[in-house]
Design a protein around this motif. Structure first.
Motif, PDB file in Angstrom:
ATOM      1  N   VAL A  10      17.204 -56.253  31.756  1.00  0.00           N
ATOM      2  CA  VAL A  10      15.801 -56.150  31.467  1.00  0.00           C
ATOM      3  C   VAL A  10      14.481 -56.230  32.642  1.00  0.00           C
ATOM      4  CG1 VAL A  10      13.924 -57.044  30.070  1.00  0.00           C
ATOM      5  CG2 VAL A  10      16.370 -56.476  29.378  1.00  0.00           C
ATOM      6  N   ASP A  11      14.840 -57.172  33.743  1.00  0.00           N
ATOM      7  CA  ASP A  11      13.959 -57.125  34.558  1.00  0.00           C
ATOM      8  C   ASP A  11      14.582 -55.581  35.470  1.00  0.00           C
ATOM      9  OD1 ASP A  11      12.409 -59.456  33.778  1.00  0.00           O
ATOM     10  OD2 ASP A  11      13.789 -60.083  35.084  1.00  0.00           O
ATOM     11  N   ALA A  12      15.170 -54.981  36.056  1.00  0.00           N
ATOM     12  CA  ALA A  12      15.615 -53.916  37.229  1.00  0.00           C
ATOM     13  C   ALA A  12      15.711 -52.938  36.285  1.00  0.00           C
ATOM     14  CB  ALA A  12      17.386 -54.027  37.490  1.00  0.00           C
ATOM     15  N   MET A  13      15.726 -52.987  35.103  1.00  0.00           N
ATOM     16  CA  MET A  13      15.378 -51.438  34.268  1.00  0.00           C
ATOM     17  C   MET A  13      13.916 -50.733  34.190  1.00  0.00           C
ATOM     18  SD  MET A  13      18.147 -49.500  34.124  1.00  0.00           S
ATOM     19  CE  MET A  13      18.889 -50.101  35.263  1.00  0.00           C
ATOM     20  N   THR A  14      13.289 -52.078  33.246  1.00  0.00           N
ATOM     21  CA  THR A  14      11.865 -52.002  32.643  1.00  0.00           C
ATOM     22  C   THR A  14      10.923 -51.254  33.731  1.00  0.00           C
ATOM     23  OG1 THR A  14      12.448 -54.241  31.976  1.00  0.00           O
ATOM     24  CG2 THR A  14       9.806 -53.088  32.462  1.00  0.00           C
ATOM     25  N   PRO A  15      10.870 -51.409  34.713  1.00  0.00           N
ATOM     26  CA  PRO A  15       9.918 -50.857  35.731  1.00  0.00           C
ATOM     27  C   PRO A  15      10.004 -48.799  36.095  1.00  0.00           C
ATOM     28  CG  PRO A  15      10.485 -52.647  36.840  1.00  0.00           C
ATOM     29  CD  PRO A  15      11.555 -52.485  36.052  1.00  0.00           C
ATOM     30  N   ALA A  16      11.963 -48.709  36.061  1.00  0.00           N
ATOM     31  CA  ALA A  16      11.750 -46.879  35.117  1.00  0.00           C
ATOM     32  C   ALA A  16      11.265 -46.131  34.190  1.00  0.00           C
ATOM     33  CB  ALA A  16      13.245 -47.172  36.072  1.00  0.00           C
ATOM     34  N   ALA A  17      11.499 -47.101  33.426  1.00  0.00           N
ATOM     35  CA  ALA A  17      10.913 -46.883  32.368  1.00  0.00           C
ATOM     36  C   ALA A  17      10.183 -45.697  31.929  1.00  0.00           C
ATOM     37  CB  ALA A  17      11.359 -47.410  31.148  1.00  0.00           C
ATOM     38  N   ILE A  18      10.154 -45.031  30.984  1.00  0.00           N
ATOM     39  CA  ILE A  18       9.093 -43.799  30.999  1.00  0.00           C
ATOM     40  C   ILE A  18       8.564 -44.200  29.275  1.00  0.00           C
ATOM     41  CG2 ILE A  18       8.245 -41.861  30.325  1.00  0.00           C
ATOM     42  CD1 ILE A  18      10.232 -40.544  32.344  1.00  0.00           C
ATOM     43  N   ASN A  19       7.228 -44.923  29.125  1.00  0.00           N
ATOM     44  CA  ASN A  19       7.017 -45.886  28.451  1.00  0.00           C
ATOM     45  C   ASN A  19       6.313 -45.052  26.974  1.00  0.00           C
ATOM     46  OD1 ASN A  19       8.896 -48.692  28.483  1.00  0.00           O
ATOM     47  ND2 ASN A  19       7.207 -48.456  30.170  1.00  0.00           N
ATOM     48  N   SER A  20       5.645 -43.953  27.213  1.00  0.00           N
ATOM     49  CA  SER A  20       4.883 -43.001  27.003  1.00  0.00           C
ATOM     50  C   SER A  20       4.896 -41.592  27.058  1.00  0.00           C
ATOM     51  CB  SER A  20       3.154 -43.545  26.487  1.00  0.00           C
ATOM     52  OG  SER A  20       2.640 -43.511  28.277  1.00  0.00           O
ATOM     53  N   THR A  21       4.076 -40.667  25.653  1.00  0.00           N
ATOM     54  CA  THR A  21       4.709 -39.197  26.455  1.00  0.00           C
ATOM     55  C   THR A  21       3.015 -38.970  27.335  1.00  0.00           C
ATOM     56  OG1 THR A  21       4.942 -38.997  23.920  1.00  0.00           O
ATOM     57  CG2 THR A  21       3.981 -36.817  25.363  1.00  0.00           C
ATOM     58  N   THR A  22       2.017 -39.735  27.657  1.00  0.00           N
ATOM     59  CA  THR A  22       1.343 -39.888  28.971  1.00  0.00           C
ATOM     60  C   THR A  22       1.522 -40.036  29.921  1.00  0.00           C
ATOM     61  OG1 THR A  22      -0.246 -40.338  27.335  1.00  0.00           O
ATOM     62  CG2 THR A  22      -0.763 -40.198  29.762  1.00  0.00           C
ATOM     63  N   GLU A  23       2.431 -40.987  30.102  1.00  0.00           N
ATOM     64  CA  GLU A  23       3.146 -40.864  30.982  1.00  0.00           C
ATOM     65  C   GLU A  23       4.607 -39.938  31.440  1.00  0.00           C
ATOM     66  OE1 GLU A  23       6.126 -44.440  33.401  1.00  0.00           O
ATOM     67  OE2 GLU A  23       5.173 -45.039  31.286  1.00  0.00           O
ATOM     68  N   TRP A  24       5.142 -39.508  30.620  1.00  0.00           N
ATOM     69  CA  TRP A  24       5.871 -38.221  30.717  1.00  0.00           C
ATOM     70  C   TRP A  24       5.268 -37.589  31.107  1.00  0.00           C
ATOM     71  CZ3 TRP A  24       6.360 -33.151  28.875  1.00  0.00           C
ATOM     72  CH2 TRP A  24       8.219 -33.358  29.275  1.00  0.00           C
ATOM     73  N   CYS A  25       3.761 -36.953  30.976  1.00  0.00           N
ATOM     74  CA  CYS A  25       3.459 -36.267  31.117  1.00  0.00           C
ATOM     75  C   CYS A  25       2.865 -35.855  32.419  1.00  0.00           C
ATOM     76  CB  CYS A  25       2.280 -35.627  30.170  1.00  0.00           C
ATOM     77  SG  CYS A  25       2.261 -35.244  28.617  1.00  0.00           S
ATOM     78  N   GLN A  26       2.541 -37.159  32.986  1.00  0.00           N
ATOM     79  CA  GLN A  26       1.907 -36.995  34.490  1.00  0.00           C
ATOM     80  C   GLN A  26       3.462 -36.640  35.010  1.00  0.00           C
ATOM     81  OE1 GLN A  26       0.320 -40.874  34.596  1.00  0.00           O
ATOM     82  NE2 GLN A  26      -1.436 -40.247  33.526  1.00  0.00           N
ATOM     83  N   ILE A  27       4.146 -37.559  34.803  1.00  0.00           N
ATOM     84  CA  ILE A  27       5.922 -36.892  35.775  1.00  0.00           C
ATOM     85  C   ILE A  27       5.774 -36.129  36.044  1.00  0.00           C
ATOM     86  CG2 ILE A  27       7.950 -38.700  35.815  1.00  0.00           C
ATOM     87  CD1 ILE A  27       6.715 -40.797  34.619  1.00  0.00           C
ATOM     88  N   CYS A  28       6.313 -35.359  34.793  1.00  0.00           N
ATOM     89  CA  CYS A  28       6.111 -34.055  34.719  1.00  0.00           C
ATOM     90  C   CYS A  28       5.824 -32.203  35.233  1.00  0.00           C
ATOM     91  CB  CYS A  28       7.672 -33.790  33.069  1.00  0.00           C
ATOM     92  SG  CYS A  28       8.827 -34.841  33.098  1.00  0.00           S
TER      93      CYS A  28
END
Length: 449
Positions: free
Chosen positions: A350-368
């Protein structure tokens, strides 16, 4: 590594859909054309469900899930989600078939009426397990790569790389030989997935095609496609754009694992029916492909990855990584992952994966870098309205702001929340519900940043 006395608290498992009809996806942005599942595909998924039932819902199995209702599906104990995107109903239908194998019809599914009559459910007590249909238009979690311009740019950069060009040149003769079997389809290295998929589908369903195809060609095409797809859907950095498929699905996986490990939460099983892309990214992100190079590639029909949450006799819960590559494997195999050996502490994962997770559509829109598709346009508009509201507040006097500011703020907040809630964008994972061997090369690899 955990002992044989461990108790299985629950599982989060992912499966690829079963056998389907012909299929095409763009080699530049992986937009997909619709297709349909076959009877063979339904049987493959049914059998996979039966296999999972024998492992986790059988009281005599050493991996039986503690406290799970093995007779009737308890909606409080199981959560099911199915990608309803580019491949049409194939993935959703696969989930329905798997659940038939996992929760077969039983006369225990009955009700006794006030007049004393007992009514058994139709089809001998068929169990209708709810399946959440995850629509990519309002939930990015199961198709993180779709309409993601940054992912598309990474794919084009990969195609322009020297390792890609060198691999294409080395196998140009083989690709040229394939031309006569492709029924007019482009035979270029960037189109390698569609080349293999056509060959695979025809080899399963067309006896004349299978007879005409040289016996080594399908395996050769598979090896090239593994090389191609692993480098398309992975990145050396855990939060790289190539891992977008894994990063988008991670929140639902992490939430499921955390809930299962919580003794006060009734959830014991999370099932996600998906395409092959998240598998590729997750194999890379968890390090399982690096420790097991045979997993550097895409997975077969009805393949399944299981994250098994276990409770040792002492200490916190642990996690086990199990995988079955469709009908190629008779049973699930345990794999080392996260740089370790055997089971690892759940908290480590959980600690290793959490920072890489995309937790919202807003975050996804920014990343993409998307401001119009999949709800990004509504988010951008809401943010613009909010910015304009703040600008107005700054330009009017203190007395006027007490009236105009309050009214406008209410309108802005109501508009933003209304649009976001309607589109399911406040959090990832909200959607409608419907019931119903790898090729090794010495040339190195180009990974997406």
């Amino acid at each position: 590594m955990s002992s044989s006395n461990d108790k299985v608290l629950g599982v989060v498992f992912l499966t690829r859909h079963g056998d389907r009809q012909g299929f095409y996806q763009s080699p530049t942005n992986y937009a997909a054309a619709r297709t349909a599942i076959t009877p063979l595909g339904n049987v493959q998924e049914l059998q996979l469900g039966q296999k999972l039932r024998s492992i986790y819902l059988n009281a005599s199995s050493p991996s039986a899930i503690q406290g799970f209702n093995t007779t009737l599906a308890d909606q409080n104990q199981i959560q099911v989600r199915a990608d309803a995107g580019g491949e049409g109903g194939v993935i959703f239908d696969s989930a329905v078939s798997l659940l038939q194998g996992m929760f077969p019809a039983t006369t225990s599914y009955n009700t006794t009426l006030a007049n004393g009559t007992t009514v058994v459910g139709p089809l001998g007590g068929y169990q209708y397990v709810p399946v959440e249909s995850v629509e990519p238009g309002n939930d990015i979690s199961l198709e993180g790569w779709t309409s993601c311009s940054k992912f598309d740019e990474g794919t084009q950069a990969f195609y322009a790389s020297e390792p890609f060009k060198q691999m294409a040149a080395e196998h140009a003769d083989f690709l040229q030989q394939l031309g006569q079997y492709m029924d007019g389809r482009p035979v270029t290295f960037d189109n390698m997935w569609n080349i293999f998929d056509y060959m695979n589908v025809e080899s399963i369903h067309d006896a004349n095609f299978l007879k005409a195809l040289p016996p080594t060609f399908l395996a050769q095409a598979r090896a090239l496609t593994n090389w191609h797809q692993y480098r398309t859907f992975s990145s050396p950095q855990i939060d790289g754009i190539g891992n977008i498929a894994g990063r988008a699905i991670l929140p639902s996986i992490l939430s499921g694992l955390t809930r299962i490990s919580n003794s006060s939460d009734p959830l014991k099983m999370v099932y996600e029916s998906i395409s092959y892309k998240p598998f590729v990214s997750l194999f890379n992100m968890t390090g399982v492909a690096q420790q097991n190079p045979e997993l550097e590639g895409f997975v077969n029909y009805a393949a399944s990855l299981v994250f098994e949450v276990r409770q040792p006799s002492s200490g916190g819960p642990t996690l086990r990584f199990l995988f079955k590559n469709g009908t190629d494997d008779d049973d699930f195999k345990q794999y080392n992952f996260m740089g370790g050996s055997g089971d690892i502490p759940l908290s480590t994962f959980v600690d290793a994966m959490t920072p890489a997770a995309i937790n919202s559509t807003t975050e996804w829109c920014q990343i993409c870098n998307n401001n119009k598709d999949r709800g990004c346009g509504a988010i951008a508009a809401a943010m613009t309205v909010g910015a304009q509201s703040n600008h107005i507040h700054q330009r009017i006097g203190p007395v006027g702001s007490g009236f105009l500011g309050a009214g406008l703020t209410i309108v802005v907040i109501a508009s933003m929340l209304g649009v976001l809630a309607f589109l399911g964008l406040l959090t990832v994972g909200k959607a409608s519900k419907r019931k119903s061997k790898s090729l090794h090369s010495d040339h190195g690899s180009v990974e997406k940043a």
